[in-house]
Write an enzyme that holds these catalytic residues in place. Sequence first.
Site, PDB file in Angstrom:
ATOM      1  N   GLU A   1       1.259  -3.309  16.863  1.00  0.00           N
ATOM      2  CA  GLU A   1      -0.179  -3.424  17.690  1.00  0.00           C
ATOM      3  C   GLU A   1      -1.053  -4.290  17.080  1.00  0.00           C
ATOM      4  O   GLU A   1      -0.846  -4.779  15.949  1.00  0.00           O
ATOM      5  CB  GLU A   1      -0.759  -1.809  17.667  1.00  0.00           C
ATOM      6  CG  GLU A   1       0.128  -0.890  18.253  1.00  0.00           C
ATOM      7  CD  GLU A   1      -0.430   0.536  17.835  1.00  0.00           C
ATOM      8  OE1 GLU A   1      -1.484   0.449  17.283  1.00  0.00           O
ATOM      9  OE2 GLU A   1       0.242   1.545  18.224  1.00  0.00           O
TER      10      GLU A   1
ATOM     11  N   GLN B   1       0.688  -1.476   0.015  1.00  0.00           N
ATOM     12  CA  GLN B   1      -0.080  -0.165  -0.068  1.00  0.00           C
ATOM     13  C   GLN B   1       0.963   1.159  -0.108  1.00  0.00           C
ATOM     14  O   GLN B   1       0.369   2.367  -0.106  1.00  0.00           O
ATOM     15  CB  GLN B   1      -0.947   0.018   1.018  1.00  0.00           C
ATOM     16  CG  GLN B   1      -1.822  -1.279   1.409  1.00  0.00           C
ATOM     17  CD  GLN B   1      -2.565  -1.156   2.775  1.00  0.00           C
ATOM     18  OE1 GLN B   1      -3.439  -0.633   3.178  1.00  0.00           O
ATOM     19  NE2 GLN B   1      -1.829  -2.076   3.674  1.00  0.00           N
ATOM     20  N   ASN B   2       1.997   0.974   0.397  1.00  0.00           N
ATOM     21  CA  ASN B   2       3.206   2.143   0.045  1.00  0.00           C
ATOM     22  C   ASN B   2       3.386   2.820  -1.112  1.00  0.00           C
ATOM     23  O   ASN B   2       3.527   1.901  -2.156  1.00  0.00           O
ATOM     24  CB  ASN B   2       4.370   1.802   0.773  1.00  0.00           C
ATOM     25  CG  ASN B   2       4.040   1.325   2.314  1.00  0.00           C
ATOM     26  OD1 ASN B   2       3.268   1.586   3.080  1.00  0.00           O
ATOM     27  ND2 ASN B   2       5.267   0.487   2.956  1.00  0.00           N
ATOM     28  N   VAL B   3       3.479   4.263  -1.016  1.00  0.00           N
ATOM     29  CA  VAL B   3       3.976   4.820  -2.251  1.00  0.00           C
ATOM     30  C   VAL B   3       5.308   5.119  -2.541  1.00  0.00           C
ATOM     31  O   VAL B   3       5.721   6.040  -3.383  1.00  0.00           O
ATOM     32  CB  VAL B   3       3.067   6.018  -2.627  1.00  0.00           C
ATOM     33  CG1 VAL B   3       1.461   5.504  -2.555  1.00  0.00           C
ATOM     34  CG2 VAL B   3       3.223   6.944  -1.252  1.00  0.00           C
TER      35      VAL B   3
ATOM     36  N   CYS C   1       2.198  19.810 -16.809  1.00  0.00           N
ATOM     37  CA  CYS C   1       2.434  19.095 -17.808  1.00  0.00           C
ATOM     38  C   CYS C   1       2.928  19.800 -19.011  1.00  0.00           C
ATOM     39  O   CYS C   1       2.583  21.015 -19.187  1.00  0.00           O
ATOM     40  CB  CYS C   1       1.157  18.289 -18.357  1.00  0.00           C
ATOM     41  SG  CYS C   1       1.197  17.056 -19.767  1.00  0.00           S
TER      42      CYS C   1
ATOM     43  N   HIS D   1      -1.522   1.507  -4.440  1.00  0.00           N
ATOM     44  CA  HIS D   1      -1.757   2.786  -4.044  1.00  0.00           C
ATOM     45  C   HIS D   1      -0.944   3.808  -5.040  1.00  0.00           C
ATOM     46  O   HIS D   1      -0.946   4.859  -4.545  1.00  0.00           O
ATOM     47  CB  HIS D   1      -1.810   3.283  -2.755  1.00  0.00           C
ATOM     48  CG  HIS D   1      -2.753   2.489  -1.888  1.00  0.00           C
ATOM     49  ND1 HIS D   1      -3.042   2.357  -0.491  1.00  0.00           N
ATOM     50  CD2 HIS D   1      -4.080   1.881  -2.435  1.00  0.00           C
ATOM     51  CE1 HIS D   1      -4.012   1.796  -0.105  1.00  0.00           C
ATOM     52  NE2 HIS D   1      -4.438   1.454  -1.014  1.00  0.00           N
TER      53      HIS D   1
ATOM     54  N   ASN E   1       3.131  -6.771  13.466  1.00  0.00           N
ATOM     55  CA  ASN E   1       2.861  -5.356  13.512  1.00  0.00           C
ATOM     56  C   ASN E   1       3.249  -4.990  15.009  1.00  0.00           C
ATOM     57  O   ASN E   1       3.131  -6.023  16.010  1.00  0.00           O
ATOM     58  CB  ASN E   1       1.166  -5.356  13.406  1.00  0.00           C
ATOM     59  CG  ASN E   1       0.629  -3.881  13.091  1.00  0.00           C
ATOM     60  OD1 ASN E   1       0.944  -3.094  14.052  1.00  0.00           O
ATOM     61  ND2 ASN E   1       0.370  -3.520  12.039  1.00  0.00           N
TER      62      ASN E   1
ATOM     63  N   SER F   1      -2.436  -1.445   9.254  1.00  0.00           N
ATOM     64  CA  SER F   1      -3.806  -1.594  10.124  1.00  0.00           C
ATOM     65  C   SER F   1      -4.858  -2.461   9.654  1.00  0.00           C
ATOM     66  O   SER F   1      -5.890  -2.594  10.446  1.00  0.00           O
ATOM     67  CB  SER F   1      -4.116  -0.240  10.473  1.00  0.00           C
ATOM     68  OG  SER F   1      -4.445   0.542   9.297  1.00  0.00           O
TER      69      SER F   1
ATOM     70  N   GLY G   1       2.931  -4.526   8.904  1.00  0.00           N
ATOM     71  CA  GLY G   1       2.880  -2.972   9.169  1.00  0.00           C
ATOM     72  C   GLY G   1       1.670  -2.468   8.687  1.00  0.00           C
ATOM     73  O   GLY G   1       1.742  -1.137   8.118  1.00  0.00           O
TER      74      GLY G   1
HETATM   75  P1  NAD Z   1      -1.640   1.733   7.843  1.00  0.00           P
HETATM   76  O1  NAD Z   1      -3.091   1.694   7.868  1.00  0.00           O
HETATM   77  O2  NAD Z   1      -0.874   0.574   7.065  1.00  0.00           O
HETATM   78  O3  NAD Z   1      -1.188   1.738   9.442  1.00  0.00           O
HETATM   79  C1  NAD Z   1       0.272   1.617   9.915  1.00  0.00           C
HETATM   80  C2  NAD Z   1       0.196   0.249  10.967  1.00  0.00           C
HETATM   81  O4  NAD Z   1       1.700   0.028  10.986  1.00  0.00           O
HETATM   82  C3  NAD Z   1      -0.288   0.560  12.039  1.00  0.00           C
HETATM   83  O5  NAD Z   1      -1.260  -0.905  12.261  1.00  0.00           O
HETATM   84  C4  NAD Z   1       0.916   0.374  12.980  1.00  0.00           C
HETATM   85  O6  NAD Z   1       0.562  -0.267  14.298  1.00  0.00           O
HETATM   86  C5  NAD Z   1       1.957  -0.341  12.262  1.00  0.00           C
HETATM   87  N1  NAD Z   1       3.267   0.000  12.657  1.00  0.00           N
HETATM   88  C6  NAD Z   1       3.812   1.278  12.838  1.00  0.00           C
HETATM   89  N2  NAD Z   1       5.219   1.044  13.044  1.00  0.00           N
HETATM   90  C7  NAD Z   1       5.512  -0.146  12.726  1.00  0.00           C
HETATM   91  C8  NAD Z   1       6.709  -0.913  12.780  1.00  0.00           C
HETATM   92  N3  NAD Z   1       8.018  -0.408  12.974  1.00  0.00           N
HETATM   93  N4  NAD Z   1       6.792  -2.401  12.551  1.00  0.00           N
HETATM   94  C9  NAD Z   1       5.589  -2.965  12.283  1.00  0.00           C
HETATM   95  N5  NAD Z   1       4.329  -2.192  12.298  1.00  0.00           N
HETATM   96  C10 NAD Z   1       4.508  -0.887  12.666  1.00  0.00           C
HETATM   97  O7  NAD Z   1      -0.918   2.670   7.356  1.00  0.00           O
HETATM   98  P2  NAD Z   1      -1.490   4.277   7.195  1.00  0.00           P
HETATM   99  O8  NAD Z   1      -0.206   4.869   7.990  1.00  0.00           O
HETATM  100  O9  NAD Z   1      -2.849   4.285   7.853  1.00  0.00           O
HETATM  101  O10 NAD Z   1      -1.664   4.720   5.744  1.00  0.00           O
HETATM  102  C11 NAD Z   1      -2.794   4.381   5.022  1.00  0.00           C
HETATM  103  C12 NAD Z   1      -2.259   4.531   3.596  1.00  0.00           C
HETATM  104  O11 NAD Z   1      -1.775   5.795   3.226  1.00  0.00           O
HETATM  105  C13 NAD Z   1      -1.475   3.402   3.182  1.00  0.00           C
HETATM  106  O12 NAD Z   1      -2.319   2.379   2.714  1.00  0.00           O
HETATM  107  C14 NAD Z   1      -0.576   4.057   1.854  1.00  0.00           C
HETATM  108  O13 NAD Z   1      -1.348   4.166   0.673  1.00  0.00           O
HETATM  109  C15 NAD Z   1      -0.593   5.760   2.473  1.00  0.00           C
HETATM  110  N6  NAD Z   1       0.811   5.813   3.171  1.00  0.00           N
HETATM  111  C16 NAD Z   1       2.082   5.313   2.462  1.00  0.00           C
HETATM  112  C17 NAD Z   1       3.037   5.596   3.124  1.00  0.00           C
HETATM  113  C18 NAD Z   1       4.334   5.217   2.530  1.00  0.00           C
HETATM  114  O14 NAD Z   1       4.373   5.005   1.112  1.00  0.00           O
HETATM  115  N7  NAD Z   1       5.551   4.877   3.447  1.00  0.00           N
HETATM  116  C19 NAD Z   1       3.003   6.243   4.636  1.00  0.00           C
HETATM  117  C20 NAD Z   1       2.058   6.740   4.919  1.00  0.00           C
HETATM  118  C21 NAD Z   1       0.778   6.324   4.394  1.00  0.00           C
HETATM  119 ZN    ZN Z   2      -1.042  16.929 -20.155  1.00  0.00          ZN
END
Ligand code: NAD
Ligand code: ZN
Length: 239
Positions: A214, A100-102, A147, A118, A212, A188, A186
Site C-alpha cells: 500500500e 524492525q522485525n523480531v 530467571c 526492536h 509495499n 508503514s 514492508g
Molecule cells: P509496519 O508498521 O511495518 O506495517 C506493515 C506494513 O507492511 C504495512 O505498510 C503494509 O502495507 C505492508 N505489507 C503487508 N504485507 C506486505 C507484503 N506482503 N509485502 C509488502 N508489504 C506488505 O508493521 P506493524 O505491523 O505495524 O508493526 C510495528 C512494529 O511491530 C514493528 O516495527 C515490529 O517491531 C513489530 N512487529 C514485528 C513483527 C515481526 O517480527 N514479523 C510482526 C509484527 C510487528
Molecule cells: Zn535474573
Amino acid sequence: MESLQQAREWLEAASAVVALTGAGVSAESGIPTFRGSGGLWRQYRPEDLATPEAFARDPKVLWEWYDWRRGLIAKAAPNAGHYSLAGLEKRKSSFVLVTQNVDGLHDRAGSRNVLKLHGDIWHLRCTTCGVEHRDERTPLPELPPRCDCGGMLRPGVVWFGEALPMNVWNDAERAARSADVCLVVGTSSVVYPAAGLTPLAKRAGARVIEVNLEETAFSAQADCSLRGKAGEILPELIR
Ligand code: NAD
Ligand code: ZN
C-alpha cells in the site's frame, strides 16, 4: 515516479546499500503484521499489548501472546523476499539490513549484517538482574518464565515507548547516512525512530526505493515506490 527498471539500475550501480524492513516482509511467511487485517489476538490490539504498561498490568497475558507468536514464527519459513535480500548482501561491498522485525527470519534466510532495532523475540531478559539469554523453546514450560535469580523474564524486544538499543541505533544511522540506495520494504513508516532512517538516508543523498502493498507515509518522498508483495517484487528487483 520511476519504474522498476530504473530502480534495478540504481540498485546495480550502488556500492553501499541499506535496507530497512518491517512486518510486511514477513507477512507472506504467515506472520501477522500489527496494523491491518489479521492483527488481532483474542480481543487485544497489538499496539496495546506491546507496551511496558501491558506487561506491568498482566505479565501472564502478555507472555501468552508472545508464546503464541513464538509458536507461529517457529513454524514459519523465510520467503522469497527474505532470500532476495540475503542474495543482495553477497553482491555488495557494503550492505546493512536494518529490521524492525523480531522474528529472526532474515537470519534464517542467510542475511549476515542484520541490525535488529526492536530486539529479538527469541531473547529473554531478566527484569531483576538484567541478564539476557536465548531460548528457542516453544511453548515455554512456564509463563511468565523465570530467571535463575528468581526474577521474572520479559521478551528481549523493544516495546512502544521504550528506547532503542543505542549501539544498534548508531550503527543504523551510520548505514543510512552512507548509503547510495535505501531500500524500504514492508513498513508503514509510522513507527519512530525507525521511520526516521529513510528521510535521513535521502537527505544524505541516497535514492530511496520503497516496496509495499500500500501507499505509506513515505511514498510521496520515495524516488521509486513499487506497489506489491515483497515476496514477488524483491525477486524482480534483485536479479
Ligand atoms: P509496519 O508498521 O511495518 O506495517 C506493515 C506494513 O507492511 C504495512 O505498510 C503494509 O502495507 C505492508 N505489507 C503487508 N504485507 C506486505 C507484503 N506482503 N509485502 C509488502 N508489504 C506488505 O508493521 P506493524 O505491523 O505495524 O508493526 C510495528 C512494529 O511491530 C514493528 O516495527 C515490529 O517491531 C513489530 N512487529 C514485528 C513483527 C515481526 O517480527 N514479523 C510482526 C509484527 C510487528
Ligand atoms: Zn535474573
